[in-house]
Design a protein around this motif. Sequence first.
Motif, PDB file in Angstrom:
ATOM      1  N   PRO A 104      -7.722   9.646  -3.002  1.00  0.00           N
ATOM      2  CA  PRO A 104      -6.353  10.188  -2.961  1.00  0.00           C
ATOM      3  C   PRO A 104      -5.407   9.446  -2.016  1.00  0.00           C
ATOM      4  N   LEU A 105      -5.918   8.885  -0.945  1.00  0.00           N
ATOM      5  CA  LEU A 105      -5.067   8.104  -0.047  1.00  0.00           C
ATOM      6  C   LEU A 105      -4.467   6.913  -0.780  1.00  0.00           C
ATOM      7  N   PHE A 106      -5.269   6.254  -1.605  1.00  0.00           N
ATOM      8  CA  PHE A 106      -4.762   5.099  -2.355  1.00  0.00           C
ATOM      9  C   PHE A 106      -3.903   5.533  -3.538  1.00  0.00           C
ATOM     10  N   THR A 107      -4.147   6.704  -4.084  1.00  0.00           N
ATOM     11  CA  THR A 107      -3.262   7.234  -5.128  1.00  0.00           C
ATOM     12  C   THR A 107      -1.867   7.417  -4.526  1.00  0.00           C
ATOM     13  N   TRP A 108      -1.802   7.981  -3.324  1.00  0.00           N
ATOM     14  CA  TRP A 108      -0.520   8.152  -2.635  1.00  0.00           C
ATOM     15  C   TRP A 108       0.130   6.801  -2.362  1.00  0.00           C
ATOM     16  N   LEU A 109      -0.635   5.861  -1.803  1.00  0.00           N
ATOM     17  CA  LEU A 109      -0.079   4.536  -1.505  1.00  0.00           C
ATOM     18  C   LEU A 109       0.471   3.867  -2.758  1.00  0.00           C
ATOM     19  N   CYS A 110      -0.267   3.968  -3.845  1.00  0.00           N
ATOM     20  CA  CYS A 110       0.132   3.286  -5.089  1.00  0.00           C
ATOM     21  C   CYS A 110       1.302   3.961  -5.785  1.00  0.00           C
ATOM     22  N   HIS A 111       1.639   5.182  -5.378  1.00  0.00           N
ATOM     23  CA  HIS A 111       2.795   5.867  -5.950  1.00  0.00           C
ATOM     24  C   HIS A 111       3.960   5.921  -4.958  1.00  0.00           C
ATOM     25  N   SER A 112       3.872   5.117  -3.916  1.00  0.00           N
ATOM     26  CA  SER A 112       4.903   5.116  -2.879  1.00  0.00           C
ATOM     27  C   SER A 112       5.762   3.862  -2.900  1.00  0.00           C
ATOM     28  N   GLY A 113       5.687   3.100  -3.968  1.00  0.00           N
ATOM     29  CA  GLY A 113       6.456   1.857  -4.058  1.00  0.00           C
ATOM     30  C   GLY A 113       7.952   2.091  -3.960  1.00  0.00           C
ATOM     31  N   GLU A 114       8.641   1.029  -3.622  1.00  0.00           N
ATOM     32  CA  GLU A 114      10.092   1.109  -3.519  1.00  0.00           C
ATOM     33  C   GLU A 114      10.696   1.543  -4.858  1.00  0.00           C
ATOM     34  N   LYS A 122      -4.216  -5.059  -5.618  1.00  0.00           N
ATOM     35  CA  LYS A 122      -4.444  -6.296  -6.363  1.00  0.00           C
ATOM     36  C   LYS A 122      -5.816  -6.902  -6.118  1.00  0.00           C
ATOM     37  N   TRP A 123      -6.312  -6.768  -4.879  1.00  0.00           N
ATOM     38  CA  TRP A 123      -7.581  -7.418  -4.523  1.00  0.00           C
ATOM     39  C   TRP A 123      -7.975  -6.918  -3.139  1.00  0.00           C
ATOM     40  N   ASN A 124      -9.115  -7.359  -2.670  1.00  0.00           N
ATOM     41  CA  ASN A 124      -9.516  -7.064  -1.298  1.00  0.00           C
ATOM     42  C   ASN A 124      -8.462  -7.618  -0.334  1.00  0.00           C
ATOM     43  N   PHE A 125      -8.306  -6.945   0.776  1.00  0.00           N
ATOM     44  CA  PHE A 125      -7.370  -7.323   1.842  1.00  0.00           C
ATOM     45  C   PHE A 125      -5.902  -7.135   1.453  1.00  0.00           C
ATOM     46  N   HIS A 126      -5.650  -6.226   0.495  1.00  0.00           N
ATOM     47  CA  HIS A 126      -4.288  -5.777   0.208  1.00  0.00           C
ATOM     48  C   HIS A 126      -3.893  -4.895   1.393  1.00  0.00           C
ATOM     49  N   LYS A 127      -2.704  -5.106   1.914  1.00  0.00           N
ATOM     50  CA  LYS A 127      -2.274  -4.428   3.126  1.00  0.00           C
ATOM     51  C   LYS A 127      -1.132  -3.455   2.836  1.00  0.00           C
ATOM     52  N   PHE A 128      -1.151  -2.334   3.554  1.00  0.00           N
ATOM     53  CA  PHE A 128      -0.121  -1.307   3.417  1.00  0.00           C
ATOM     54  C   PHE A 128       0.388  -0.966   4.803  1.00  0.00           C
ATOM     55  N   LEU A 129       1.712  -1.011   4.976  1.00  0.00           N
ATOM     56  CA  LEU A 129       2.329  -0.707   6.256  1.00  0.00           C
ATOM     57  C   LEU A 129       2.871   0.719   6.233  1.00  0.00           C
ATOM     58  N   ILE A 130       2.512   1.474   7.269  1.00  0.00           N
ATOM     59  CA  ILE A 130       2.913   2.873   7.409  1.00  0.00           C
ATOM     60  C   ILE A 130       3.663   2.998   8.730  1.00  0.00           C
ATOM     61  N   ASP A 131       4.834   3.643   8.719  1.00  0.00           N
ATOM     62  CA  ASP A 131       5.634   3.732   9.944  1.00  0.00           C
ATOM     63  C   ASP A 131       5.125   4.828  10.884  1.00  0.00           C
ATOM     64  N   VAL A 137       5.882   2.138   4.139  1.00  0.00           N
ATOM     65  CA  VAL A 137       6.971   1.179   4.316  1.00  0.00           C
ATOM     66  C   VAL A 137       6.934   0.154   3.188  1.00  0.00           C
ATOM     67  N   CYS A 138       5.800  -0.551   3.041  1.00  0.00           N
ATOM     68  CA  CYS A 138       5.678  -1.555   1.999  1.00  0.00           C
ATOM     69  C   CYS A 138       4.219  -1.981   1.886  1.00  0.00           C
TER      70      CYS A 138
END
Length: 157
Positions: A104-114, A122-131, A137-138
């Motif tokens: 669910p954490l990644f479901t949230w991240l993947c639905h939080s796009g701009e 996309k692959w291993n080491f995909h990064k997500f910035l959270i404020d 954030v992105c």
Amino acid sequence: MKLYDHTINTLSGEPLDLTSFKGKKVLLVNVASECGLTPQYEQLQQIYEEYGGDHFVIIGIPSNDFMGQEPGTPEQIATFCSRNYGVSFPLTEKVHVKGENQHPLFTWLCHSGEKGEELEVKWNFHKFLIDENGDFVCDIDPRTLPNDKKITDWINS
């Protein structure tokens, strides 16, 4: 929804209290031990040592979703990260970052796009910035090194 609304366990199976990161910028990254990008652990650890503390944290989230590149047990993952890269930032349990069993954490991240865009890990080491408020954030491409100016400028802003 915010980062703090989610639950995930540590690599050792204990709950990771995401609310403990309130007020900190968070770099979430899905990691793997047998990937061509695995040497990024070195830069992740370097920026964690340089910037980590009261205002910034990295959370590594192992996943075996890309060509079986994280086949290890929690103990094997912990040993690999410690022995080879001196990893001291938090690592979580191994989860699915894509597909029907996506955590669910990644479901949230993947639905939080701009602009409501859906993202895809996309692959291993995909990064997500959270404020500091727990808001997405992105996302940052897997091939972008963790010590890239875009990331370090964000940490310092």
